[in-house]
Design a protein around this motif. Structure first.
Motif, PDB file in Angstrom:
ATOM      1  N   ALA A  79       0.827  -1.207   0.000  1.00  0.00           N
ATOM      2  CA  ALA A  79       0.000   0.000   0.000  1.00  0.00           C
ATOM      3  C   ALA A  79       0.863   1.259   0.000  1.00  0.00           C
ATOM      4  N   ARG A 133      -6.077   8.029  -1.450  1.00  0.00           N
ATOM      5  CA  ARG A 133      -5.097   6.963  -1.704  1.00  0.00           C
ATOM      6  C   ARG A 133      -3.896   7.027  -0.779  1.00  0.00           C
ATOM      7  N   LEU A 193      -4.360   4.286   2.309  1.00  0.00           N
ATOM      8  CA  LEU A 193      -4.602   2.873   2.011  1.00  0.00           C
ATOM      9  C   LEU A 193      -4.122   1.914   3.102  1.00  0.00           C
ATOM     10  N   ALA A 219      -5.935   0.114  -6.645  1.00  0.00           N
ATOM     11  CA  ALA A 219      -5.204   0.780  -5.573  1.00  0.00           C
ATOM     12  C   ALA A 219      -4.787   2.193  -5.979  1.00  0.00           C
TER      13      ALA A 219
END
Lengths: 308, 508
Positions: free
Chosen positions: B262, B374, B377, B401
């Protein structure tokens, strides 16, 4: 309500709930879609960058902020927005005019740039449209409706705008007597302008790709690096890309022109004659205005159907 | 000539049908008989079905919502068929719900209150290819992947690529403003639709938007895209054609820790690289995909990232080197670049078959769709695992993602008593957690019925009222796909429309 800061609330209070109001940004497109009706009370949206998170590639900014000031702040992180920079123009003004930057091929159209809008409704209350993320399909897309609406549906106070990376290398070149379609096929072309003879191209991207494309342009004709785009004639035409590419032959009366190849905007010396608007489309425009601003108090005198 | 014959036959059939009660195509809803007769008269017997099987099929979409209830189902072949159906429905006081392939995951195509359903799948033609303007006019029933295949010889493609692209239609994509992996760099459906021909609820036909750079008036095209069939029915769509990139590189990055994967996503974006796609799969999903599709994903990775960079050759090489360096600096186990087109296709096959692969793990699944900033994450994934563990459920994560668009799949067995309740409770917590993180209810699936009642959690009364004004400007009487998106307090006219349809369409 927790999302609305003091600046927004003060703006809403200034707009109030009755009497005609118009918003003044940089007034660079003041007569687009008609002059504001005389003696309309003028208000100004708050200014300032609220939040910039480079890794998110979004920026939260108040509508009264000059675009140049915003871009200066973003440049430090190698980013900018799709909004055009005119001397003195504001973020809110650029969004409400809805006209794209001359580098639209590279930056995308202004209409896709708005992610969230906090605005004052016709009844003086604050509303929020869109979401704080780069992707969102939660409900009806009011953000698209607001862009280009000339402030006739709501008065935008704060927005979240998508940012884009500035190319590692950016160069303007002029190629004499060249075919603009060839220039358009360059991958790094962020802008291709054509005056019927010469082509100006803005190449933007990785240096290696820009150099490759420079080589291709040099193959098209006498090529020189220039400081920027040519002087643009005063009037803005909205054409299809095919019409823009054939502009020289079909619009002799428009005088000297500069066409944005691949986009369709043409800058010409004479104004574009208004085209016919289908009755169904005119009716829908009327219904939107009536639903969002039943008393006609927001920017009276201006009408997006009367652009440019 | 052919069409004259067809319409003559149609008239004969229509008049015969009115004389002798329906025997060839029995309607098991006698109260609809007059409506069905009028629909047949309007568009022909081969374009109307009212039998149980047809209505059952038209009552559901790919969501777990099961309370849809279709009235007669029409299969228009042209804009004028759509106009005719809407006129008949309106005369009978019935709402109209459009439908594409029914791959939607939010119940948007599940008809409420027995409306006349317009299944658009027979309008599946590529109408015009206009390469000078970089545009194709297509009918709404055209399948997304069929369009891309039809465009292949011209070196262009249609960019939005939902996971269901082999089945979903362009009209459904327009209704849901659909996304897909490659929307990270190229934008969602709205950015690729230049104009739409629409039949409104009053049966008038308008074209919203046009091919010029900056159409005059309000952006009605933009307001229409994503309106989930509630503002009118699209009968032709002008989509933007995207030139195929000259170079593409697809990379598989594997990590021993989900957080490192992530963090790599955020770092790539922060470095000013905008890959065409960044997809993430966690270990459970990787294993399911490997069992199902043998895509070559490492089973021992806690998470993998599928990263695609495209553009011109030089830049693609630089960008992929940068991506690899970022991955290594985030403790990647391995960085692998697809050697050729075949391997690239295999890596993507793994990603695109993820939902099918889940069927091998558990009999049922509930696929969620929220968006978060984002940069958050890492935090969000930890919270999802925590929530799911607390409800004693299984989650597989496979998602976009790069733009923070989560797709946690809650896999379960509905035969185990009490499981569905836990699935719903966990789903609710995931939605609320996403909103608390500054996120959105839906990134690409839409609101439909599924998230209708969560709208008030994301939007204020004023916000919802503003959205309702948009919808009411198109359809003041709420006759198009009523009962969706807006929570009940904001759908007064919907309730009236649903009641009206019940009154004239009770069937036992």
């Amino acid at each position: 309500m927790k999302d609305f800061d003091e600046a927004l609330r003060a703006f809403a209070a200034e707009v109030g709930s009755d009497g005609a109001v118009c918003v003044r940004g940089g007034a660079t497109r003041w007569s687009l879609g008609g002059e504001p009706a005389p003696s309309t009370r003028e208000v100004q949206a708050p200014a300032g960058v609220v939040e910039f998170e480079p890794a998110e590639m979004t920026v939260r900014v108040r509508a009264g902020t000059p675009v140049a000031e915003l871009h200066e702040k973003l440049a430090a992180a190698g980013q900018r927005t799709a909004l055009p920079e005119r001397a003195g123009s504001t973020v809110g003004g650029a969004l409400m005019a809805g006209e794209s930057s001359i580098a639209r091929l590279g930056l995308g159209p202004v209409r896709d740039a708005l992610l969230q809008a906090r605005y004052v409704c016709a009844d003086g209350r604050l509303a929020s449209a869109g979401a704080g993320t780069v992707k969102n399909v939660s409900g009806f897309d009011l953000c698209r409706l607001l862009v280009g609406s000339l402030g006739t549906l709501g008065l935008v106070g704060e927005v979240l705008v998508r940012t884009v990376p500035v190319g590692e290398s950016e160069r303007w070149v002029r190629v004499r007597n060249a075919d603009p379609a060839e220039a358009r096929s360059c991958f790094t072309a962020a802008s291709v302008l054509w005056d019927g003879n010469d082509v100006w191209a803005l190449l933007s991207g990785y240096e290696v790709d820009v150099d490759d494309d420079l080589g291709r342009l040099e193959g098209l004709g006498a090529c020189e690096e220039v400081a920027g785009p040519p002087e643009l004639p005063a009037h803005r035409w909205s054409c299809s890309p095919a019409e823009a590419a054939a502009f020289a032959s079909s619009n002799g009366a428009a005088g000297p022109f500069v066409a944005e190849i691949g986009v369709g905007v043409v800058h010409a010396s004479e104004p574009q004659l208004p085209g016919p608007v289908a009755p169904g489309v005119a009716e829908l425009n009327r219904r939107f205005k009536e639903r969002f601003d039943p008393d006609g108090r927001l920017n009276p005198g201006r009408d997006p159907l009367r652009k440019p | 000539m052919a069409s004259t014959l067809a319409s003559a036959t149609r008239r004969v059939l229509g008049s015969r049908r009115r004389g002798t009660r329906d025997t060839t195509r029995p309607s098991d809803n006698p109260a609809d008989a007059a409506l069905v007769d009028d629909l047949i008269e309007a568009v022909g017997a081969d374009r109307v079905r009212a039998d149980t099987a047809a209505r059952y099929l038209a009552s559901r979409d790919a969501s777990i919502y099961r309370d849809g209830n279709a009235g007669p189902v029409c299969y228009p072949g042209s804009t004028s068929d759509v106009v005719a159906c809407i006129k008949v429905a309106s005369r009978h006081g019935r709402a109209v719900s459009p439908r594409g392939a029914g791959t939607g995951l939010a119940g948007g195509a599940a008809p409420l209150g027995q409306p006349v359903v317009l299944s658009m799948t027979r309008m599946d033609k590529l109408l015009e290819l206009d390469l000078d303007n970089g545009v194709a006019w297509v009918q709404p029933g055209m399948v997304n992947l069929d369009l891309t295949r039809a465009l292949a010889p011209y070196g262009v493609h249609y960019a939005p690529d939902p996971s269901s692209q082999a089945a979903c239609t362009i009209g459904g994509n327009v209704a849901n403003n659909s996304g897909g992996p490659h929307c990270l760099a190229y934008g969602v459906t709205s950015a690729h639709v230049l104009a739409v021909e629409v039949v409104l609820s009053d049966a008038s036909v308008v074209t919203l938007g046009d091919l010029t750079a900056e159409p005059v008036g309000y952006d009605l095209r933009g307001a229409f895209v994503g309106s989930e069939g509630m503002c009118g029915i699209a009968t032709a769509v002008a989509v933007r054609l995207t030139p195929n990139p000259s170079a593409v590189q697809t990379m598989l990055l594997s990590f021993g820790d989900v957080s490192d994967a992530a963090a790599t996503v955020s770092a790539i974006i922060a470095a000013g690289i905008v890959p065409a796609a960044i997809e993430m799969l966690d270990q459970r999903c990787v294993v399911a995909v490997e069992d199902f599709a043998q895509a070559g994903y490492p089973r021992d990775a806690a998470a993998v990232l599928l990263v695609e960079v495209d553009g011109a050759t030089g830049g693609v090489a630089i960008a992929s080197e940068k991506v690899a360096a970022i991955a290594w600096s985030h403790q990647a186990m391995n960085v692998h670049t697809a050697a050729d087109e075949a391997e690239r296709a295999r890596l993507w096959k793994g990603r695109k078959s993820a939902f099918g692969a889940v069927a091998n793990v558990m009999p049922d699944y509930y696929l969620h769709d929220t968006v978060v900033p984002r940069t958050r994450l890492v935090e969000v994934l930890e919270r999802i695992y925590e929530i799911v563990e607390r409800y004693d459920l299984m989650v597989l994560n496979v998602f976009h993602a790069g733009d923070g668009n989560l797709h946690p799949i809650l896999a379960y067995d509905s035969r185990v008593p009490g499981t569905e309740e836990r699935v719903h409770a966990a789903g609710r917590e995931i939605i609320e957690m996403s909103l608390d993180m500054g996120g959105a209810l839906s990134g690409e699936h839409g609101i439909g019925v599924e998230k209708r009642d969560h709208m008030a959690r994301m939007f204020s009364e004023v916000d919802l009222e503003q959205q309702n004004r948009l919808r009411a400007s198109f359809d003041p009487y709420c006759r198009m796909n009523p009962g969706k998106v807006m929570p009940s307090a904001h759908s007064c006219s919907d309730i009236a429309a649903l009641r009206a349809s019940d009154a004239s369409g009770v069937w036992g």
